[in-house]
Design an enzyme around this catalytic site. Structure first.
Site, PDB file in Angstrom:
ATOM      1  N   GLN A   1       0.772  -1.193  -0.058  1.00  0.00           N
ATOM      2  CA  GLN A   1       0.205  -0.106   0.039  1.00  0.00           C
ATOM      3  C   GLN A   1       0.712   1.222  -0.004  1.00  0.00           C
ATOM      4  OE1 GLN A   1      -2.702  -1.906   3.181  1.00  0.00           O
ATOM      5  NE2 GLN A   1      -4.076  -0.678   2.113  1.00  0.00           N
TER       6      GLN A   1
ATOM      7  N   HIS B   1      -1.521  -5.913 -13.265  1.00  0.00           N
ATOM      8  CA  HIS B   1      -0.869  -5.808 -14.379  1.00  0.00           C
ATOM      9  C   HIS B   1      -1.572  -6.738 -15.541  1.00  0.00           C
ATOM     10  CE1 HIS B   1       3.251  -4.726 -12.125  1.00  0.00           C
ATOM     11  NE2 HIS B   1       2.272  -3.354 -12.079  1.00  0.00           N
TER      12      HIS B   1
ATOM     13  N   ASP C   1       2.258   0.183  -8.176  1.00  0.00           N
ATOM     14  CA  ASP C   1       3.529   0.290  -8.482  1.00  0.00           C
ATOM     15  C   ASP C   1       4.213   1.231  -7.909  1.00  0.00           C
ATOM     16  OD1 ASP C   1       2.766  -1.801 -10.183  1.00  0.00           O
ATOM     17  OD2 ASP C   1       2.868  -0.657 -11.933  1.00  0.00           O
TER      18      ASP C   1
ATOM     19  N   HIS D   1       1.080  -9.211   4.559  1.00  0.00           N
ATOM     20  CA  HIS D   1      -0.145  -8.203   4.426  1.00  0.00           C
ATOM     21  C   HIS D   1      -0.570  -8.325   2.974  1.00  0.00           C
ATOM     22  CE1 HIS D   1      -2.170  -4.773   6.841  1.00  0.00           C
ATOM     23  NE2 HIS D   1      -2.690  -4.654   5.524  1.00  0.00           N
TER      24      HIS D   1
ATOM     25  N   ASN E   1      -2.027 -10.932   8.323  1.00  0.00           N
ATOM     26  CA  ASN E   1      -2.696  -9.743   8.596  1.00  0.00           C
ATOM     27  C   ASN E   1      -4.410 -10.295   8.341  1.00  0.00           C
ATOM     28  OD1 ASN E   1      -3.556  -6.957   9.501  1.00  0.00           O
ATOM     29  ND2 ASN E   1      -4.103  -6.847   7.471  1.00  0.00           N
TER      30      ASN E   1
ATOM     31  N   ASN F   1      -7.632  -5.697  14.617  1.00  0.00           N
ATOM     32  CA  ASN F   1      -7.821  -4.728  13.654  1.00  0.00           C
ATOM     33  C   ASN F   1      -9.548  -4.549  14.132  1.00  0.00           C
ATOM     34  OD1 ASN F   1      -5.528  -4.894  12.596  1.00  0.00           O
ATOM     35  ND2 ASN F   1      -6.081  -5.442  10.622  1.00  0.00           N
TER      36      ASN F   1
END
Ligand SMILES: *[C@@H]1O[C@H](CO)[C@@H](O)[C@H](O)[C@H]1NC(C)=O
Ligand SMILES: *[C@@H]1O[C@H](CO)[C@@H](O)[C@H](O)[C@H]1NC(C)=O
Length: 493
Positions: A38, A58, A73, A143, A187, A329
């Protein structure tokens, strides 16, 4: 004054009155969070291999996967801007920074055959800089960015992935262990197994709605447990850290609190969601209601076996007791309504649970459709998990609010203030040992299927600027003040 203004002011003042006005304990640690895909960018730099998210975005029509057709990217380009990230963390005054390691930066094809020294160096430099500034890294090994090569092997559908994951974990413990005391293995597996292997919305994009999610859950739990045992057997004595599976949970509350059917549905929703990962790790095995219902639904659909993988006793013992703390979370909660059993073809997790969930219309709505604000739900789920699992400590490893990117982000301030207040209530009034909080997120970042349209950051990132300039929002200044004073309001007692 116009009548509606009076109403608005009453709401604001009454909600402020609910904010806990005690100080956070001296030992409580504030922090901020993010994850490799991220924020890092540098997707193919310095020897990094291809992950399933690289591949997913992609080689597919990007706008069919991500609302604005973007990808990670470059993202925040933290691969190059990490020193600025550390400066911002230091300025905020945080003591924890939650980040994840990109598996393909360390092992380009995911296998232990070839270790990429440049990838190791990137994280060692980052960890050293954090430690020099008094910031403890909370490190997620996985993650969501699985090496594409291992996905071609079946990814989280193939039990052998557990061995690959344990081998990767060992390499991380060897190289980064001296800097890391808090490890999270994987995660939010409920999200990746559901979205990635059942609904097809996340990489690798499989729509195996009958059983992909359960096979993924099974392999995830084996992978987590094997990595925990590697740490426990080979590193704990020397490094003294903690390793845990990262859960995402929320309060599942009966739509009509007085209706026994809704109560039962809410309980079932909890057990087949949050507890589907919590129970194997803290109690042993899947929750019984999950075992029984999936077996029955499989039978109804003419399966001569259950679609939920059956753990051997050896596997139950391997997985049980493998969480040294509870990373939680929390974003929002649900009202759960009883409905008649859903039947149809093909059988799937939705039919297996057979409940309807919704948000209360009076809970404030964020930019993300799935996110509403119900701070009390955090206190409710903390109490529940504390009672059922009795972990030695909780860290709230994600919690945050999305908007469309305004710099004066009052909605985010209101949300994080109210949720930190619920945490204080849990600590001071319920005796729950919450020792830290890493707000999601340090800065605006690539938010999976929402691309860059939903902003969670305390810090704005200009994604049109090649420099990816960072600018503090009002919430960053508010949080900085909370950390400095250990108080959520102008004054505490
Ligand atoms: C929704 O929230 C309002 C305001 O807090 C509350 O009065 C109401 O009972 C809630 N509804 C449900 C179904 O929980
Ligand atoms: C809370 O957790 C911390 C860290 O593990 C530990 O040092 C402390 O003793 C715990 N407090 C309680 C009351 O259990």
């Amino acid at each position: 004054m116009q009548p509606y203004l009076v109403v608005v002011l009453c709401i604001i003042s009454s909600s402020k009155a609910d904010i806990n006005n005690k100080y956070f304990p001296e030992s409580f640690q504030f922090g901020a969070a993010g994850a490799a895909y991220q924020i890092e960018g540098g997707w193919n730099e310095d020897g990094k291999g291809e992950s399933i998210w690289d591949h997913f975005l992609h080689y597919n029509n990007p706008t069919s996967k991500v609302i604005d057709g973007t990808n990670g990217d470059v993202a925040c380009d933290s691969y190059h801007n990490w020193q600025e990230d550390v400066d911002n963390l230091k300025k905020l005054g945080v003591k924890l920074y939650r980040l994840s390691i990109s598996w393909t930066r360390i092992l380009p094809d995911g296998t232990p055959y070839q270790v990429n020294q440049e990838g190791i160096d990137y994280y060692v430099n980052l960890f050293k800089a954090l430690k020099q500034n008094g910031i403890e890294p909370v490190v997620t090994l996985y993650h969501w960015d699985l090496p594409q090569h291992l996905s071609d092997f079946g990814g989280f559908l193939n039990p052998q992935l557990a061995d690959y994951f344990a081998a990767y974990a060992r390499i991380c413990f060897e190289n980064f262990g001296p800097y890391v005391k808090y490890w999270m293995t994987i995660n939010e597996p409920t999200s990746t197994c559901g979205m990635g292997y059942s609904m097809g919305l996340y990489a690798p994009g499989y729509t195996l709605i009958d059983g992909g999610m359960y096979q993924c859950a099974y392999v995830t739990l084996l992978a987590h447990a094997k990595a925990w045992h590697v740490y426990n057997d080979e590193f704990r004595a020397q490094q003294g850290g903690k390793v845990a599976l990262g859960l995402v949970c929320s309060a599942q509350m009966p739509l009509d609190p007085n209706n026994p059917k809704d109560q039962e549905a809410a309980e079932r929703s909890h057990l087949m969601g949050c507890a589907s990962f919590g129970n194997p790790v803290f109690v042993g095995n899947w929750p019984q209601v999950m075992i029984d219902r999936i077996a029955a639904k499989s039978k109804e659909a003419n399966y001569p076996f259950t679609r939920l993988p059956v753990f051997t006793q050896e596997e139950i013992d391997l997985i049980k007791g493998t969480s040294d703390f509870l990373p939680l979370n929390y974003y929002s909660s649900s009202l759960v309504e009883y409905i008649d059993e859903l039947v149809g073809f093909p059988p799937n997790a939705w039919f297996d649970i057979s409940v309807v969930t919704s948000a209360n219309k009076s809970w404030p709505q964020a930019a993300s459709p799935w996110l509403t604000s119900y701070p009390e739900g955090l206190r409710i789920i903390l109490n529940r998990l504390n009672k059922d699992y009795n972990p030695s400590e909780f860290i709230i490893t994600e919690n945050g609010w999305s908007d469309t990117g305004e710099l004066d982000d009052q909605g985010r301030i209101t949300y994080i203030q109210a949720h930190m207040s619920a945490i204080l209530d849990s600590i001071l009034e319920d005796g729950v040992n919450v020792t830290g909080y890493t707000v999601w997120s340090l800065m605006d970042s690539f938010e999976w299927t929402a691309g860059y349209t939903e902003k969670f950051g305390l810090i704005k990132v200009d994604f049109d600027d090649p420099q990816r300039t960072r600018t503090w929002k009002s919430s960053a200044k508010y949080y900085q003040n909370v950390i400095a004073t250990r108080c959520l309001l102008n004054q505490c007692e």
